[in-house]
Design an enzyme around this catalytic site. Structure first.
Site: not given
Ligand code: ADP
Ligand code: ADP
Ligand code: MG
Length: 456
Positions: A165, A201, A289, A293
């Site tokens: 999130g 990273e 990542e 789900r």
């Molecule tokens: P998606 O990854 O499905 O595009 P989000 O990044 O917004 O959407 O995450 C989906 C929902 O899950 C949100 O309500 C976010 O706050 C929650 N969420 C995502 N990852 C976690 C986590 N590791 N622990 C708790 N809540 C999470």
């Molecule tokens: P989460 O589990 O919170 O969704 P992500 O690893 O998917 O975490 O990263 C969430 C967002 O953060 C990405 O959609 C991107 O906008 C930004 N991000 C993540 N890693 C990088 C990176 N190495 N460089 C630039 N932006 C990043």
């Molecule tokens: Mg993500």
């Protein structure tokens, strides 16, 4: 095995979406709810419902044992975790199986490796999927983090292995900031996710977020194309669309093939999403990542493929093989989703729960709305601020944008501030219309000069 009754261990729009999938499949649904959600629409529309605890998620939606007990008591044979909450918790998936229940998601072992982002990176490397330069594993010592940062060059991103999130992440521009960022990210992650493990990273400054929807049955993996989620604030998605307007057919093939390779490598069995960042200048892509789900933005894929992703996910959990071959997946037109949150964009997108007064949902050609909200609904302060998702479909991206504008104009919400006006502004931004956005677009272009720009 046959699934006859599913307990829904989630709330809000996704719970309702699962209730509907159950209905469409002739499966009974049981809605598990916290005391704050007693009057919610999924509770009203499910075949049965069961209270699992108090309003805080820690007293209800995160209590795995209570959820499993409730499922057994209600005679459910499967549990759907939705997204967030218990949806990426390997112990919960294991406990479901031990209790004789079908967990609607992949195997616990796969959730475990992919749930740790640092560990997932090693799998990606093994599957020949590109990753950004970095520590490729956990880092504890700020001096080591600083060394790695110097080698790969600033800016770098310190990320929590268990993060989600958009939380547990810090951009670091210079060596002097490394120690504070490492400690800050680690502490935030420990509090939010129960693990303070972090890694380093390379931070790429002008990237698109592009993710690939995959499905596997343990033997075969197919993809359902990509979603472009580059419109973000605070590393959280606001708008998602498919296909991506920013990649060539060649890059699309590379991305989808890489995602399938990674999923196949772990014998993936369910719906999943492989997320990448894409450097728009070089057209290079990097795995960030995998989410094991269903994702918030899955309707965008449903609109361009004509498939029901929740149904497919349930069928796979029942042990059925994929009935679709890659060639069976046909992509038609374009779809865009806007997340309508109860937030005040002018206050840095601060969540603003409250009582919904007026709630008039848009309709008409090409518009789909996923929401659990109705007039008079009391939006609880305990959960995330998502009120509704508006999905516009068109034969072309232009048509989808025009329909989205129409839908946003029709959408009337009063009682709480929402992101509707933000989306209206976005839908007329020349860069968005041209399909030329990156993940810092909202912060740097739309919020340029705003007093709360630093919050995004
Ligand atoms: P998606 O990854 O499905 O595009 P989000 O990044 O917004 O959407 O995450 C989906 C929902 O899950 C949100 O309500 C976010 O706050 C929650 N969420 C995502 N990852 C976690 C986590 N590791 N622990 C708790 N809540 C999470
Ligand atoms: P989460 O589990 O919170 O969704 P992500 O690893 O998917 O975490 O990263 C969430 C967002 O953060 C990405 O959609 C991107 O906008 C930004 N991000 C993540 N890693 C990088 C990176 N190495 N460089 C630039 N932006 C990043
Ligand atoms: Mg993500």
């Amino acid at each position: 095995m046959t699934i006859r009754k599913i307990l829904i261990a989630n709330r809000g729009e996704i719970a309702l979406r699962i209730v509907r999938a159950c209905r469409d499949m002739g499966i009974e649904s049981v809605q598990a709810y916290s005391s704050a959600d007693k009057d919610s629409l999924p509770v009203q529309l499910a075949d049965a419902s069961v209270e699992i605890g108090g309003p805080q998620a820690s007293e209800s939606y995160l209590k795995g044992e209570e959820v499993i007990e409730a499922a057994k008591r209600m005679g459910a044979d499967a549990i759907h975790p939705g997204y967030g909450f218990l949806s990426e918790n390997p112990e919960f998936a294991e406990s479901c199986v031990s209790a004789g229940l079908t967990y609607i998601g992949p195997q616990a072992s796969v959730i475990r490796v992919m749930g740790n982002k640092a560990a997932a990176l090693s799998f990606a490397i093994e599957a020949d999927v590109p990753v950004t330069p970095g520590s490729n594993g956990p880092v504890v010592d700020p001096a080591v983090a600083a060394d790695i940062a110097r080698q790969i060059g600033f800016p770098v991103l310190i990320k929590a292995s268990a993060g989600g999130g958009g939380r547990g992440m810090r951009v670091v521009g210079a060596e002097a900031e490394v120690r504070d960022a490492l400690e800050g990210a680690s502490h935030e992650a420990l509090v939010a996710f129960g693990s303070g493990e972090v890694y380093v990273e390379k931070y790429l400054e002008a990237v698109r977020h592009i993710e690939v929807q995959v499905f596997g049955d343990g033997k075969k993996v197919i993809h359902m194309g990509e979603r472009d989620c580059s419109v973000q604030r605070r590393n959280q998605k606001l708008v998602e669309e498919s296909p991506s307007p920013g990649i060539s057919p060649k890059l699309r093939d590379q991305l989808t093939a890489a995602a399938c390779r990674l999923a196949a490598r772990v014998g993936y069995q369910s719906a999943g999403t492989v997320e990448f960042i894409v450097d728009t200048d070089t057209q290079q892509f990097y795995f960030i990542e995998m989410n094991t789900r269903i994702q918030v933005e899955h309707p965008v894929t449903e609109e361009v493929t004509g498939l029901d992703l929740i149904k497919e996910q349930i069928r796979l959990a029942a042990g059925e093989p994929l009935c679709l071959e890659q060639e069976d997946i046909r992509f038609t037109g374009h779809a865009i989703e806007c997340r309508i949150n109860a937030e005040d964009p002018e206050a840095g997108f601060m969540p603003r729960p409250g009582v919904i007064k007026e709630f008039v949902v848009p309709l008409g050609p090409g518009i789909r709305v996923e929401t659990h909200v109705y007039p008079g609904y009391v939006l609880p302060p305990y959960y995330d601020s998502l009120l509704a998702k508006v999905i516009a479909r068109g034969q072309t991206r232009e048509e989808a944008i025009m329909r989205m504008r129409r839908a946003l104009d029709e959408f009337k919400v009063s009682g709480v501030p929402t992101t509707i006006d933000f989306h209206k502004r976005l839908m007329v931004e020349p860069d968005f219309i041209a399909g030329e956005v990156h993940t810092r677009f909202v912060k740097e272009k739309m919020w340029a000069g705003h007093k709360l720009q630093h919050m995004l």
